[in-house]
Design a protein around this motif. Structure first.
Motif, short mmCIF file in Angstrom:
data_model
loop_
_atom_site.label_atom_id
_atom_site.label_comp_id
_atom_site.label_asym_id
_atom_site.label_seq_id
_atom_site.Cartn_x
_atom_site.Cartn_y
_atom_site.Cartn_z
N UNK A 109 0.85 -1.19 0.00
CA UNK A 109 0.00 0.00 0.00
C UNK A 109 0.89 1.24 0.00
N UNK A 110 0.82 2.04 -1.06
CA UNK A 110 1.60 3.27 -1.13
C UNK A 110 0.67 4.49 -1.18
N UNK A 111 -0.54 4.33 -0.67
CA UNK A 111 -1.52 5.43 -0.67
C UNK A 111 -1.14 6.49 0.36
N UNK A 141 4.74 8.15 6.03
CA UNK A 141 5.55 8.14 7.25
C UNK A 141 5.89 6.75 7.73
N UNK A 142 5.68 6.53 9.02
CA UNK A 142 6.12 5.30 9.67
C UNK A 142 5.46 4.05 9.09
N UNK A 143 4.20 4.12 8.69
CA UNK A 143 3.52 2.95 8.13
C UNK A 143 4.23 2.46 6.87
N UNK A 144 4.54 3.38 5.95
CA UNK A 144 5.22 2.99 4.72
C UNK A 144 6.65 2.53 5.01
N UNK A 145 7.31 3.18 5.94
CA UNK A 145 8.67 2.77 6.31
C UNK A 145 8.68 1.33 6.84
N UNK A 169 10.46 -1.93 5.10
CA UNK A 169 11.42 -2.72 5.86
C UNK A 169 11.03 -4.20 5.87
N UNK A 170 9.75 -4.49 6.01
CA UNK A 170 9.28 -5.87 5.97
C UNK A 170 9.51 -6.49 4.59
N UNK A 177 1.02 -5.77 2.40
CA UNK A 177 1.51 -4.88 3.44
C UNK A 177 0.71 -3.59 3.34
N UNK A 178 -0.24 -3.41 4.24
CA UNK A 178 -1.21 -2.32 4.15
C UNK A 178 -1.74 -1.96 5.52
#
Length: 115
Positions: A12-14, A19-23, A27-28, A105-106
Motif C-alpha cells: 500500500x503506497x496510498x 511516514x512510519x507505516x510505509x517505512x 522494511x518488511x 503490506x497495508x
C-alpha cells in the motif's frame, strides 16, 4: 531438497501510509526479499488508486536490485487494493515455483466492497 518459491508483495503506497507505516512496510518487504535465492521468484506491486509494478515477477538474480527499488516507493493518492491484488495473483499463477506466497503490506484501508 528446497523447493523453488515465488513471492508476490502487494504494498500500500496510498496517502494513508505516509511516514512510519510505509517505512515499516518497506522494511518488511526488504527483509522478505533478502531471504530469497536464485531458485526463487519475486514481484512487487504497489497500489494507491491503481496498481503499479515496481518489480515485475521474475526469477531472482539480485536481491540488492530488488531492495533498492523498494527504497524508492513514495506514498500518495487514493486506496484501491483489488487491482494490485489481482495483478500479483495473476503473476504468481504463471510462475513455475513449487511454493507460492502473496503478502499484502497495508494499513487495511481500501475502496470497494466485498474485498
Amino acid at each position: 531438497v528446497v523447493p523453488s518459491g515465488a513471492l508476490a508483495l502487494v504494498i500500500d503506497s496510498s496517502g494513508s501510509m505516509m511516514g512510519q507505516k510505509l517505512d515499516m512496510a518497506k522494511a518488511a518487504a526488504v527483509a522478505a526479499a533478502r531471504v530469497l535465492s536464485s531458485k526463487d521468484y519475486v514481484g512487487v506491486v504497489t497500489f494507491d488508486s491503481a496498481a503499479h509494478w515496481i518489480v515485475p515477477m521474475h526469477q531472482v538474480q539480485s536481491t540488492k536490485a530488488v531492495t533498492e527499488k523498494l527504497g524508492h516507493i513514495q506514498s500518495g493518492g487514493g486506496t484501491n487494493m483489488q487491482p494490485a491484488f489481482d495483478e500479483a495473483y495473476g503473476a504468481l499463477t504463471k510462475t513455475k515455483a513449487a511454493v507460492k506466497h502473496l503478502i499484502a503490506l497495508t494499513d487495511g484501508q481500501t475502496e470497494g466492497s466485498d474485498y
